[in-house]
Write a protein that holds these residues in place. Structure first.
Motif, short mmCIF file in Angstrom:
data_model
loop_
_atom_site.label_atom_id
_atom_site.label_comp_id
_atom_site.label_asym_id
_atom_site.label_seq_id
_atom_site.Cartn_x
_atom_site.Cartn_y
_atom_site.Cartn_z
N ASN A 1 -5.99 6.16 -15.22
CA ASN A 1 -6.94 5.11 -15.61
C ASN A 1 -7.31 4.25 -14.41
OD1 ASN A 1 -6.92 5.89 -18.30
ND2 ASN A 1 -6.36 3.88 -19.08
N LEU A 2 -6.32 3.88 -13.62
CA LEU A 2 -6.57 3.03 -12.45
C LEU A 2 -7.45 3.75 -11.44
CD1 LEU A 2 -4.01 0.70 -10.77
CD2 LEU A 2 -5.53 2.10 -9.37
N LEU A 3 -7.16 5.03 -11.17
CA LEU A 3 -7.95 5.79 -10.21
C LEU A 3 -9.41 5.91 -10.64
CD1 LEU A 3 -5.44 8.71 -9.45
CD2 LEU A 3 -5.89 6.71 -8.02
N LEU A 4 -9.62 6.19 -11.91
CA LEU A 4 -10.99 6.34 -12.41
C LEU A 4 -11.72 5.00 -12.42
CD1 LEU A 4 -10.42 8.86 -15.34
CD2 LEU A 4 -11.48 9.31 -13.11
N ALA A 5 -11.02 3.94 -12.78
CA ALA A 5 -11.63 2.61 -12.75
C ALA A 5 -12.03 2.24 -11.33
CB ALA A 5 -10.68 1.57 -13.34
N ALA A 6 -11.18 2.58 -10.35
CA ALA A 6 -11.51 2.30 -8.95
C ALA A 6 -12.80 3.02 -8.56
CB ALA A 6 -10.36 2.73 -8.05
N THR A 7 -12.91 4.28 -8.90
CA THR A 7 -14.12 5.04 -8.58
C THR A 7 -15.35 4.41 -9.22
OG1 THR A 7 -12.88 7.10 -8.37
CG2 THR A 7 -15.24 7.31 -8.76
N SER A 8 -15.21 3.97 -10.46
CA SER A 8 -16.35 3.38 -11.17
C SER A 8 -16.82 2.07 -10.53
CB SER A 8 -15.99 3.13 -12.65
OG SER A 8 -15.15 2.00 -12.79
N LEU A 9 -15.92 1.41 -9.79
CA LEU A 9 -16.26 0.15 -9.11
C LEU A 9 -16.65 0.36 -7.65
CD1 LEU A 9 -13.48 -2.21 -10.54
CD2 LEU A 9 -15.90 -2.15 -11.17
N GLY A 10 -16.76 1.63 -7.23
CA GLY A 10 -17.14 1.92 -5.85
C GLY A 10 -16.00 1.84 -4.87
N LEU A 11 -14.77 1.89 -5.37
CA LEU A 11 -13.59 1.81 -4.51
C LEU A 11 -12.99 3.19 -4.30
CD1 LEU A 11 -11.94 -1.29 -6.19
CD2 LEU A 11 -12.85 -1.23 -3.86
N GLY A 12 -12.37 3.38 -3.14
CA GLY A 12 -11.62 4.58 -2.87
C GLY A 12 -10.15 4.36 -3.19
N SER A 13 -9.44 5.45 -3.47
CA SER A 13 -8.03 5.35 -3.81
C SER A 13 -7.36 6.69 -3.54
CB SER A 13 -7.85 4.96 -5.28
OG SER A 13 -8.41 5.96 -6.13
N VAL A 14 -6.02 6.65 -3.47
CA VAL A 14 -5.25 7.89 -3.33
C VAL A 14 -3.88 7.66 -3.95
CG1 VAL A 14 -4.46 7.27 -1.00
CG2 VAL A 14 -4.39 9.66 -1.74
N TRP A 15 -3.39 8.67 -4.66
CA TRP A 15 -2.05 8.63 -5.24
C TRP A 15 -1.11 9.26 -4.21
CZ3 TRP A 15 -0.88 10.41 -10.95
CH2 TRP A 15 0.49 10.27 -11.21
N LEU A 16 -0.24 8.45 -3.61
CA LEU A 16 0.65 8.94 -2.56
C LEU A 16 1.94 9.50 -3.18
CD1 LEU A 16 0.20 6.11 0.10
CD2 LEU A 16 -0.88 8.38 0.03
N GLY A 17 1.84 10.71 -3.69
CA GLY A 17 2.97 11.34 -4.35
C GLY A 17 4.14 11.60 -3.43
N ILE A 18 3.88 11.74 -2.12
CA ILE A 18 4.95 12.07 -1.18
C ILE A 18 6.02 10.98 -1.13
CG2 ILE A 18 3.82 11.03 0.84
CD1 ILE A 18 5.83 14.34 0.79
#
Length: 200
Positions: free
Chosen positions: A135-152
């Motif tokens: 949800n957070l990642l998609l909301a960021a995209t919808s607001l013009g923000l970039g994001s990454v989930w750092l699974g490492i």
């Protein structure tokens, strides 16, 4: 379906690892947290916590990841160093943790006695927090923000949990957020029909 805004956002989302120094407005961060908090969770237990890092604490988290990289073989060490650079580059980072409350209360809540019941409730907590992350990642995209989930960072999850000041539970995700340093295109995906079977 090309005119569906939600589907367009899903198609547009991809990982962004380097960011400009433009700050993210507090109201945008709050909107992302609200979106994450609206995720479905196992029996609505909402056993997640969000930690927002900026400034010195964000830099200390990046240093932790970079310092621990030496303890792992390649390519894990390279990925941890890359994660540290992403954290340093982003103006804000959101960490998500499971509280462990569902694991602790699950047996009584659901009247279950089984050797694997702890794994069952831990899996439900992971699924719930993963939905919040998406949800957070998609909301960021919808607001013009970039994001990454750092699974490492899961490799050093206990260090991260302690750094974040959570006495118990389990670290789930660290997500740098900001504006794209440069526009990039996401990776090609396997065609849906290749990974789908229909049963009747």
């Amino acid at each position: 379906m090309a005119d569906n805004e939600t589907l367009r956002t899903i198609a547009a989302r991809h990982s962004i690892r380097m960011f400009t120094d433009q700050d993210v407005a507090p109201e945008h961060i709050q909107a992302l947290l609200n979106a994450a908090n609206q995720a479905p969770s196992a029996h609505n237990q909402q056993s997640w916590r969000f930690v927002v890092l900026r400034g010195q604490k964000k830099s200390e988290l990046a240093k932790l990841a970079g310092d621990r990289a030496a303890d792992f073989p390649k390519p894990s060490s390279s990925l941890l160093r890359m994660a540290a650079r992403s954290i340093n580059s982003a103006p804000v980072v959101v960490a998500i943790l499971n509280t462990g409350e569902l694991i602790a209360r699950g047996e009584k809540l659901f009247k279950l006695e089984h050797p694997g019941v702890g794994d069952f409730f831990r899996t439900m907590e992971i699924q719930s927090s993963a939905a919040a992350v998406q949800n957070l990642l998609l909301a960021a995209t919808s607001l013009g923000l970039g994001s990454v989930w750092l699974g490492i960072l899961f490799l050093i999850k206990e260090d991260v949990r302690r750094f974040l000041g959570e006495p118990e539970g389990e670290f789930m995700a660290v997500i740098p957020l900001g504006y794209h340093e440069r526009m990039t295109k996401g990776p090609n995906k396997i065609k849906t029909d290749v990974v789908t079977r229909y049963l009747q």
